[in-house]
Write a protein that holds these residues in place. Structure first.
Motif, PDB file in Angstrom:
ATOM      1  N   THR A  77       0.838  -1.189   0.000  1.00 46.02           N
ATOM      2  CA  THR A  77       0.000   0.000   0.000  1.00 46.02           C
ATOM      3  C   THR A  77       0.879   1.247   0.000  1.00 46.02           C
ATOM      4  O   THR A  77       2.093   1.173   0.224  1.00 46.02           O
ATOM      5  N   GLU A 179      -7.370   2.469   1.848  1.00 44.53           N
ATOM      6  CA  GLU A 179      -7.678   1.143   1.290  1.00 44.53           C
ATOM      7  C   GLU A 179      -8.493   0.309   2.278  1.00 44.53           C
ATOM      8  O   GLU A 179      -8.139  -0.818   2.622  1.00 44.53           O
ATOM      9  N   ASP A 182     -12.403  -0.705  -0.267  1.00 47.17           N
ATOM     10  CA  ASP A 182     -12.300  -1.769  -1.269  1.00 47.17           C
ATOM     11  C   ASP A 182     -12.367  -3.159  -0.663  1.00 47.17           C
ATOM     12  O   ASP A 182     -12.582  -4.140  -1.368  1.00 47.17           O
ATOM     13  N   ASP A 261      -8.780   5.345  -1.842  1.00 48.32           N
ATOM     14  CA  ASP A 261      -8.977   4.008  -2.402  1.00 48.32           C
ATOM     15  C   ASP A 261      -9.030   4.101  -3.917  1.00 48.32           C
ATOM     16  O   ASP A 261      -9.137   5.178  -4.498  1.00 48.32           O
ATOM     17  N   THR A 301     -11.115  -8.246  -3.346  1.00 48.22           N
ATOM     18  CA  THR A 301     -11.354  -6.805  -3.353  1.00 48.22           C
ATOM     19  C   THR A 301     -12.179  -6.407  -4.571  1.00 48.22           C
ATOM     20  O   THR A 301     -12.277  -7.159  -5.540  1.00 48.22           O
TER      21      THR A 301
END
Length: 395
Positions: A77, A179, A182, A261, A301
């Motif tokens: 990430t 994130e 998602d 996201d 996801t």
């Protein structure tokens, strides 16, 4: 379930302990299927696969975050790519704290704790006083990593950090979710032979499989009929992410909530050419489309439909503070200025920093696909990070 039935040849096999955990989760999901008459909507399956206590991907012991498949991780990430992400995000966070007269932060899904450590350090440098930095995370393994990371990175500030097991009824401050949306369970729908049906999960011939059933809701039918699906078409709806957004915006009495996201506004999300939807799985830094591979050991996801998220927040009475691309948000917040502080002559430090910033800002990497949406209460006007390039009018 026979895992070989869903094992792409290019993916490494889990070890025996991981397979045992997955097998236990499979039995739990099979029991759910039996109790439901043999068919589950996909969001119920996804919820179990990701969040079943002690067995799901996020609630179990999988490594998840890292740079390489060799370390047992599945994806990386933005906070893991560069400390400049946290240092830059700290500026709009500090501005929101000051504008709302608040002194507390809550982060959802804090990963390894690297974003929390970076924000604490940067907010302290900006003289943005915090009374508390709270973390909400379902994974015991990740909480341990977060505690170790914070103790090492910001030992003088770690006393301000606490881990929440339940949400407060009310909160004044800044909420951060990088994130998170998602990873919320989605429902699946398939348009085949001119008819919409809901796509769910069955267990057949020793393996999980998809099976479509007639729609049970006139609301679903009305929404889906708005999609221009000329032929076969598969897509998702995001009831869980919208419900989460409503919960956070109702909880927020003063301050701001930032969600970062990947995704699109509704008119792009349900585009006629997006015929296979956005559902995706991540395992050992490789993406594939099989949600039945190693349940509990891989991420599942879907891209975020940001128009629905915006509607959910505004419906609670919160203000839409802004919506823009990650690249524009970070540039407005000063990321390129932060990079300029690195000496280009010091190649060992400058080149990795520049490469990471490129990934965060480039349209071909994360800069355009990732968006930032924020809601607020008690903040007049907007923030510098949304001053230029705001796309709220596209939602």
């Amino acid at each position: 379930m026979n895992p070989k039935a869903h094992q792409p040849d290019s993916l490494p096999a889990p070890d025996a302990a991981a397979l045992a955990q997955s097998a236990a989760l499979i039995e739990l999901i099979r029991a759910d299927l039996d109790a439901a008459g043999g068919w589950l909507p996909f969001d119920r399956y996804m919820d179990r696969a990701l969040y079943a206590p002690h067995l799901g991907y996020y609630s179990g012991g999988a490594v998840k975050f890292g740079r390489r498949a060799e370390d047992g991780s599945d994806f990386i990430t933005a906070p893991e790519l560069s400390p400049l992400f946290a240092a830059t995000l700290a500026r709009p966070v500090a501005q929101a704290l000051e504008a709302s007269g608040t002194r507390d932060v809550i982060e959802f899904g804090a990963g390894t704790g690297r974003l929390a450590a970076g924000l604490l350090k940067a907010l302290d440098a900006h003289r943005a006083p915090l009374d508390s930095y709270s973390i909400v995370d379902l994974s015991g393994e990740l909480r341990e990593r977060q505690q170790a990371m914070l103790a090492e990175a910001v030992p003088a500030l770690v006393a301000r950090v606490r881990w929440l097991h339940a949400l407060p009824a009310e909160f004044a401050g800044v909420v951060i979710g990088n994130e998170v949306l998602d990873a919320m369970p989605v429902r699946l729908f398939a348009h085949m032979h001119g008819t919409w049906r809901e796509r769910g999960v069955v267990h057949r011939d020793g393996a999980f499989a998809f099976e479509d059933r007639a729609l049970q809701s006139t609301h679903d039918a009305a929404f889906l009929d708005e999609i221009e699906a000329g032929g076969d078409y598969v897509t998702e709806t995001h009831e869980a992410a919208c419900a989460f957004t409503r919960t956070i915006c109702r909880m927020l009495t003063r301050g701001a909530a930032f969600f970062i996201d990947y995704g699109f506004p509704r008119h792009e999300y349900y585009h006629g050419q997006r015929t296979q939807g956005t559902l995706m799985c991540h395992y050992r830094h490789r993406a594939h489309g099989d949600p039945f591979l190693y349940p509990g050991l891989q991420d599942i996801t879907a891209h975020v439909e940001f128009t629905g998220i915006a509607e959910a927040g505004v419906d609670t009475g919160a203000d839409l503070l802004g919506y823009t691309s990650q690249a524009r948000f970070l540039m407005n917040a000063g990321m390129t200025d932060a990079l300029a502080e690195f000496d280009p002559a010091d190649a060992a430090r400058f080149l990795p920093a520049a490469n990471a910033v490129h990934k965060l800002l480039s349209e071909a990497e994360m800069g355009e696909l990732f968006k930032v949406i924020a809601f607020s209460r008690g903040i007049d006007g907007t923030l510098d990070a949304f001053e230029r390039g705001d796309r709220s009018h596209t939602l």
